[in-house]
Design a protein around this motif. Structure first.
Motif, mmCIF file in Angstrom:
data_model
loop_
_atom_site.group_PDB
_atom_site.id
_atom_site.type_symbol
_atom_site.label_atom_id
_atom_site.label_comp_id
_atom_site.label_asym_id
_atom_site.label_seq_id
_atom_site.Cartn_x
_atom_site.Cartn_y
_atom_site.Cartn_z
ATOM 1 N N LEU A 175 40.022 20.656 51.062
ATOM 2 C CA LEU A 175 40.994 22.267 51.041
ATOM 3 C C LEU A 175 41.673 22.280 52.200
ATOM 4 N N THR A 176 42.993 21.798 53.336
ATOM 5 C CA THR A 176 43.278 21.497 54.167
ATOM 6 C C THR A 176 43.978 22.607 54.751
ATOM 7 N N ASN A 177 43.035 23.670 55.528
ATOM 8 C CA ASN A 177 44.059 24.943 56.354
ATOM 9 C C ASN A 177 45.298 23.870 57.067
ATOM 10 N N ALA A 178 46.437 25.025 56.265
ATOM 11 C CA ALA A 178 47.962 24.942 56.586
ATOM 12 C C ALA A 178 48.081 24.445 58.565
ATOM 13 N N SER A 179 47.289 24.963 58.759
ATOM 14 C CA SER A 179 47.785 25.528 60.222
ATOM 15 C C SER A 179 46.989 24.447 61.088
ATOM 16 N N LEU A 180 45.700 24.545 61.186
ATOM 17 C CA LEU A 180 44.481 23.801 61.970
ATOM 18 C C LEU A 180 43.629 22.821 61.121
ATOM 19 N N GLY A 181 43.824 22.478 60.231
ATOM 20 C CA GLY A 181 43.710 21.632 59.578
ATOM 21 C C GLY A 181 43.586 20.593 59.742
ATOM 22 N N THR A 182 43.896 20.200 60.240
ATOM 23 C CA THR A 182 44.446 18.723 60.768
ATOM 24 C C THR A 182 44.902 18.459 61.855
ATOM 25 N N SER A 183 44.155 19.452 63.213
ATOM 26 C CA SER A 183 44.430 19.153 64.641
ATOM 27 C C SER A 183 43.845 17.990 65.284
ATOM 28 N N GLY A 184 42.629 17.002 64.383
ATOM 29 C CA GLY A 184 42.162 16.295 65.044
ATOM 30 C C GLY A 184 41.510 16.303 65.808
ATOM 31 N N ILE A 185 41.017 18.016 65.808
ATOM 32 C CA ILE A 185 39.665 18.099 66.711
ATOM 33 C C ILE A 185 38.483 18.492 65.455
ATOM 34 N N ALA A 186 37.897 17.426 65.296
ATOM 35 C CA ALA A 186 36.673 17.951 64.131
ATOM 36 C C ALA A 186 36.281 19.239 64.368
#
Length: 830
Positions: free
Chosen positions: A717-728
């Motif tokens: 379940l990936t946050n729509a805004s910050l979930g793919t920020s690339g910052i673990a």
């Protein structure tokens, strides 16, 4: 203790102390934004007191004496739980993400600004009814009351605290009615129909002759998979349920750039993988149910995101009057007042995407600031958009349009001039103002089939299949929407815009001509994005690009099996929602078993002997079969198609492979990358079996009996805004999972995956609902994640494990059961 050890111990003590302090700060920051759910809060602007009851899942049930108070309270409640989500979405829909995140989202903003979603909403808002505008304004007042009470980043949500590290100057502006209207444009975009298919066909045509491209888009199998409506025709200008039909009387570069533009449009409903977008809904009349009253089921299939696209809520007028006519429970969108899918005290309804062809790509001949149309040089419409960029200079975007619509290929890069087509314009029904927001409030207050159909007439975009049931025992189906009528063509391919012969007529298909059924003789109606009606009995073109009916036919078959054993209940409906059957297994497995095979893959293939096609979490056959499917499509088509048009694995490819299995020497079987060798069907099947074994054994080990589909098919379940920020560390704050998940894209339990990217789940039943019209308190629902949008809140993802197991919560709606289930009560006062 030796000095080095003493030093190390002291250093460790300092590190642990700092960690505890940081953890304490994080906990304080996180909890500070959690909503107040008990006690009393003053909300200036209310006319009277409002009560909000929340159960252990945090689902609010709101009680008020006026409609304005009801929607004002809904705005306040949405903001309490989901304001970051709302704020993020309005930046998406207005093309202003770069104000939050800087230049990284500039291409997204350019794509949205080119289409002009918010500009359309600005034209739409004044055309809505006075009632709708009052309710939108009341909702905005509720949001802004919460916003004023939470002026600091840490008061609002953890996302604002994280954003402050990058963009410390950002402060959210007040909510407006326009923000709510704009969001419905995003919904229309994510549920658009065949635009990508048009581009894929055209791109495939750059490598293949037209007849081979058409092989990849087979006709709908009406003989095997029933359409939604099997009776009726247009008679005397209206769709008549009892009527019978009468007899009949080089732009590849620009298209590639147009495809890049479409890819740059951020999804607001999580529609990352277009092939996974769909839904199931069906309704069964009382003659077939244990209660003697209808049952209705719905589970829209959207991309998985955190938090879920849906927000469960009950909106109740304490006394139903002309001034306050709402008693509705269901799934809402945070940012939009009212309920989108649900039930009142008298009716229930569900949606699936109808998928009509409502968008066309027109190839244009552009020269300078003009374009060619019917032999004349026409002036392009132009406008300039100013895009503010956090940490950088404002960017000016020059948007150009023909009479067909904006030139979308110019957003990412400029098309090279040529004597032929060098630009692509988008014509789309949602770029014209319409009354869809009016439809939401009209549906929420409808009391019977006639009122519901009148409300549906207002629901123009996105066009949906609407199923209906009521406590009086009636069931129905209605296809609404603004669906264009073309002078020529079927909308399947990009067409030349300069001739004018493929233009849209001024008026769309009249609403009275759209298919509609009440109380059909069969006693049930099933919709799953399949064909609405056989074109042999219905002349207006809806689309040629339906889902191919594997889900809908499986639901019909399961329903038929259940009815053969007796009457059905709500538990039966839930079991059908969770069906994991693979519709291709019946034809592909026998072909796989006939292929001569040697080596370790033989052990894996034995898993498929006697397999019933079910794809449960613990299934070893499902793990191997899906791996074979992944490699089979790649081996068969990747060499023939450009990367953007390669198969993702949806049911169109089921139909393509099913037909190719009958032609072992078809050119598609040949791998064009192997020189001096021509592969046939059996060779490709053999390679797929072997490659699948190698891949799965590398991932899960050599013991084939220990393989589990759920070990490959997992949902994060990936946050729509910050979930793919690339910052673990940031992603760890907001993402949850993974969860092992059963099903696959074209099973009724439609957990989609894209074979070009692996087995991870990309689309899901975003919620599930079963409404029992015999006793509404026996209705059930479940959301993908939870009510809260606040990371680390108890209700952030508490429903997800239940969802994964197929469990559901009680869908309470009556005051006595709502109060009994409540664990929190908040009173709002004027």
């Amino acid at each position: 203790m030796p000095w080095p050890l003493r030093w190390a111990a002291r250093a460790l003590t300092v590190v642990l102390a700092l960690a505890l302090v940081l953890a304490g700060v994080l906990v304080y920051t996180v909890r500070r934004s959690f909503p107040q759910v008990d006690g009393s809060v003053r909300l200036p602007g209310l006319a009277g007191n409002v009560e909000i009851y929340r159960d252990k899942a945090g689902i609010p049930q709101i009680y008020a004496d006026s409609a304005e108070d009801l929607f004002m309270a809904q705005g306040f409640t949405h903001a309490q739980d989901r304001f970051w989500e709302m704020d993020f979405r309005r930046h998406v829909t207005s093309g202003r993400l770069s104000e939050l995140f800087g230049a990284a989202t500039l291409d997204n903003d350019k794509a949205i600004r080119t289409m002009g979603w918010r500009r359309v909403a600005e034209r739409e808002l004044p055309e809505l009814s006075d009632r709708t505008r009052r309710f939108l304004d009341a909702y905005a007042k509720g949001v802004n009351s919460w916003l004023r009470a939470n002026p600091n980043a840490s008061d609002r949500s953890l996302e604002y605290s994280v954003l402050k590290l990058q963009n410390g100057s950002y402060t959210p502006e007040p909510w407006t009615a326009l923000d709510s209207v704009s969001w419905l444009k995003a919904m229309a975009w994510d549920l658009r129909s065949n635009m990508e298919d048009e581009i894929d066909r055209a791109l495939a045509l750059t490598k293949l002759p037209r007849e081979r491209v058409e092989q990849l888009y087979p006709d709908y199998p009406y003989d095997r998979h029933a359409p939604i409506v099997t009776e009726g025709a247009i008679v005397n200008g209206r769709f008549d349920q009892g009527g019978e039909p009468t007899p009949e009387r080089d732009a590849s570069r620009a298209l590639t750039q147009a495809a890049e533009t479409l890819d740059a449009v951020p999804s607001t409903m999580g529609a990352v993988d277009r092939e996974g977008i769909g839904s199931n809904s069906w309704v069964v009349s009382g003659e077939h149910t244990t209660s003697g009253k209808p049952l209705l089921a719905n589970d829209p299939h959207l991309s998985a995101q955190m938090p879920s696209i849906w927000y469960q809520v009950g909106l109740h007028c304490r006394k139903i009057t002309d001034a306050c006519g709402y008693d509705v429970t269901g799934f809402s969108f945070s940012g939009v007042p009212g309920v989108i899918i649900g039930h009142t005290d008298k009716i229930a309804w569900g949606f699936t995407n109808l998928g009509p062809d409502v968008a066309d790509l027109f190839l244009e001949k552009v020269k300078g600031d003009t374009y060619l149309y019917k032999g004349e040089s026409m002036k392009l419409e132009t406008r300039k958009e100013q895009i503010k960029v956090a940490g950088g200079p404002t960017v000016t975007l020059n948007v150009r349009s023909t009479l067909h619509g904006p030139l979308i290929n110019e957003v990412i890069g400029d098309a090279e001039p040529s004597d032929g087509a060098n630009a692509v314009a988008l014509q789309w029904t949602a770029l014209t103002p319409g009354p869809t927001v009016d439809a939401v409030f009209a549906m929420n207050s409808a009391t019977n089939w006639e009122e519901f159909r009148a409300a549906a007439a207002l629901f123009e975009v996105p066009a949906q299949n609407l199923v209906y049931a009521d406590t009086e025992g009636h069931i129905g189906y209605q296809a609404p929407g603004r669906i264009p009528v073309r002078v020529k063509g079927d909308g399947a391919w990009p067409v030349p815009g300069w001739t004018g012969e493929y233009d849209w007529r001024t008026a769309p298909i009249p609403y009275d001509q759209l298919p509609s059924v009440e109380d059909p003789a069969a006693g049930y109606i099933v919709t799953a994005n399949n064909a609405v009606i056989d074109p042999k009995r219905y002349r207006p073109l809806l689309t040629k690009d339906w889902a191919y009916g594997y889900r809908s036919q499986r639901i019909l078959d399961r329903l038929g099996q259940e009815l053969a054993r007796g009457k059905v209940d709500a538990a039966t409906m839930s079991r059908i929602q969770l069906d994991t059957h693979n519709g291709l297994a019946g034809s592909l497995v026998p072909a796989l078993m006939r292929v001569p095979l040697a080596g370790p893959a033989v052990r894996a293939r034995k898993l498929l002997q006697g397999w019933d096609g079910s794809q449960e979490v613990g299934s070893a056959p499902a793990a191997y079969f899906n791996a074979v499917w992944r490699h089979l499509l790649g081996l068969t088509f990747d060499d023939d198609l450009p990367s953007g048009a390669r198969p993702g694995g949806g049911d169109r490819w089921y139909e393509v492979i099913d037909r190719l299995l009958e032609t072992p020497d078809d050119p598609f079987w040949d791998d064009t990358t192997t020189k001096g060798r021509t592969e046939d069907r059996d060779e490709i099947l053999r390679q797929a079996l072997a490659a699948a074994y190698q891949e799965v054994s590398d991932l899960l080990g050599d013991d084939v009996t220990a393989w589990r589909w759920g070990d490959l098919h997992r949902l994060t379940l990936t946050n729509a805004s910050l979930g793919t920020s690339g910052i673990a560390p940031v992603e760890a704050l907001f993402n949850r999972g993974p969860l092992d998940v059963s099903g696959s894209k074209d099973a009724p339990n439609a957990t989609g995956w894209n074979l070009q990217r692996g087995y991870s789940v990309t689309s899901v039943p975003s919620m599930r609902m079963v409404v029992d019209l015999g006793d509404l308190e026996k209705s059930k629902w479940i959301n993908l994640t939870g009510a809260s949008g606040h990371a680390f809140h108890d209700n952030y993802w508490d429903q997800a494990p239940m969802w994964a197991k197929g469990e559901m919560l009680p869908m309470y709606s009556r005051p006595e059961t709502v109060r009994k289930a409540a664990v929190h009560t908040l009173r709002l006062t004027p």
